[in-house]
Design a protein around this motif. Sequence first.
Motif, PDB file in Angstrom:
ATOM      1  N   ALA A  18       1.097  -1.349  -0.276  1.00 29.83           N
ATOM      2  CA  ALA A  18       0.157  -0.009   0.005  1.00 29.83           C
ATOM      3  C   ALA A  18       0.894   0.858  -0.321  1.00 29.83           C
ATOM      4  CB  ALA A  18      -0.893  -0.099   0.834  1.00 29.83           C
TER       5      ALA A  18
ATOM      6  N   ASP B 268       1.038   4.028  -3.177  1.00 31.20           N
ATOM      7  CA  ASP B 268       1.099   5.345  -3.149  1.00 31.20           C
ATOM      8  C   ASP B 268       1.735   6.249  -3.320  1.00 31.20           C
ATOM      9  OD1 ASP B 268      -1.017   4.838  -1.604  1.00 31.20           O
ATOM     10  OD2 ASP B 268      -0.704   5.222   0.663  1.00 31.20           O
TER      11      ASP B 268
ATOM     12  N   LEU C 201      -5.759  -5.604  -1.860  1.00 36.64           N
ATOM     13  CA  LEU C 201      -5.508  -4.652  -1.866  1.00 36.64           C
ATOM     14  C   LEU C 201      -5.318  -4.333  -2.708  1.00 36.64           C
ATOM     15  CD1 LEU C 201      -4.177  -2.037  -0.638  1.00 36.64           C
ATOM     16  CD2 LEU C 201      -1.937  -3.318  -0.833  1.00 36.64           C
ATOM     17  N   CYS C 202      -4.628  -5.485  -3.473  1.00 37.82           N
ATOM     18  CA  CYS C 202      -4.510  -5.420  -5.197  1.00 37.82           C
ATOM     19  C   CYS C 202      -5.342  -5.147  -6.132  1.00 37.82           C
ATOM     20  CB  CYS C 202      -3.351  -6.227  -5.831  1.00 37.82           C
ATOM     21  SG  CYS C 202      -1.525  -6.533  -4.775  1.00 37.82           S
TER      22      CYS C 202
ATOM     23  N   ARG D 235      -7.527  -1.793  -5.576  1.00 38.72           N
ATOM     24  CA  ARG D 235      -5.991  -0.512  -6.112  1.00 38.72           C
ATOM     25  C   ARG D 235      -5.732  -0.801  -7.414  1.00 38.72           C
ATOM     26  NH1 ARG D 235      -3.781   2.266  -2.233  1.00 38.72           N
ATOM     27  NH2 ARG D 235      -2.296   3.343  -3.571  1.00 38.72           N
TER      28      ARG D 235
END
Length: 336
Positions: A160, A164, A185-186, A189
């Motif tokens: 993460a 960012d 998460l992947c 995002r």
Amino acid sequence: MKQYFRPLVQVGPARPDAALTLAGGWGWFTHVEVLERGRAPVVTSADQVHGDLDALTASRAAIAGLGWDTPHVMGILNLTPDSFSDGGQHSGDAATAHAVQMVQDGAAMIDVGGESTRPGAETVDPQDEIARTAPVIEAIRAAGIDTPVSIDTRKAAVAAAALDAGADVVNDVAGFTYDAALAPLCAYRGAPVCVMHAQGDPATMHHDPHYDDVLLDVYDYLDARITALTDQGIARDQIIADPGIGFGKTLDHNMALLNRLSLFHGLGVPILLGVSRKRFIGTLGNEPDAARRGPGSVGVALAALGQGVQLIRAHDVALHTQAIALWRASVAHQAS
């Protein structure tokens, strides 16, 4: 019994009319090796196969802006004090300078890592890993480098922070099995991923690894992990697969995988190969100094290109890009 089809890849300008293009790239094939567990391999004409070869022939979608009709080099940027060949060499301004140099040398992607995954390596605290990687990724972007950057990590918090900071791809040597939060998460995002096979944790993976059939075991593992990732919302055409040479594998295991790398095109995704400076190259090439294994690394890379592998992870970017340019011009007949 499940059958596996390994294309017998060829390159060059003399190509039969019936040849099938491999993965939309530079290779082609007319025959496949049919593999089954417990049976001797059989070679047969592709037009005689009673099975679906679409995964072998379909073009691969671009990932992080990279197309796969030509091979690419992923430059390694280790930010660790204990990596096996370049630990402690790159930090701060030196890391940014090295990234710039690799791009100038022809790297199509920069792989940034803050945790060593050499055999025997200990786990790094996520906050320490973030402190090593995120500022360097920010500095790379501040330096005007728009080359895709991958973050080499097993941990969601590190990924993460890297995303960012400007990273594009998440490269997990644990195959997204170490941290259950990483794949979601992947997916959230929209980050492409690289999924690798490893048997065991880096701290213990070199302790007597065992397989029933290393080639088919690794293939099945990657196939299952790709399915698990797509089930969690990651698009299949945004996944790269890596057989994980040297990760929980003996010399014989490594060579069995390298000899039949083209099997992994059956996964339907681009293939990443990371062999740069690894121990087996020193063993076979009689070179104990990891930093002097560039020529052997290039030799394995060129053999992999002959099997259609699309992405080569390398420390010595200039050596690899020069060799690949000459390979393309002389063997594949693709002068760049």
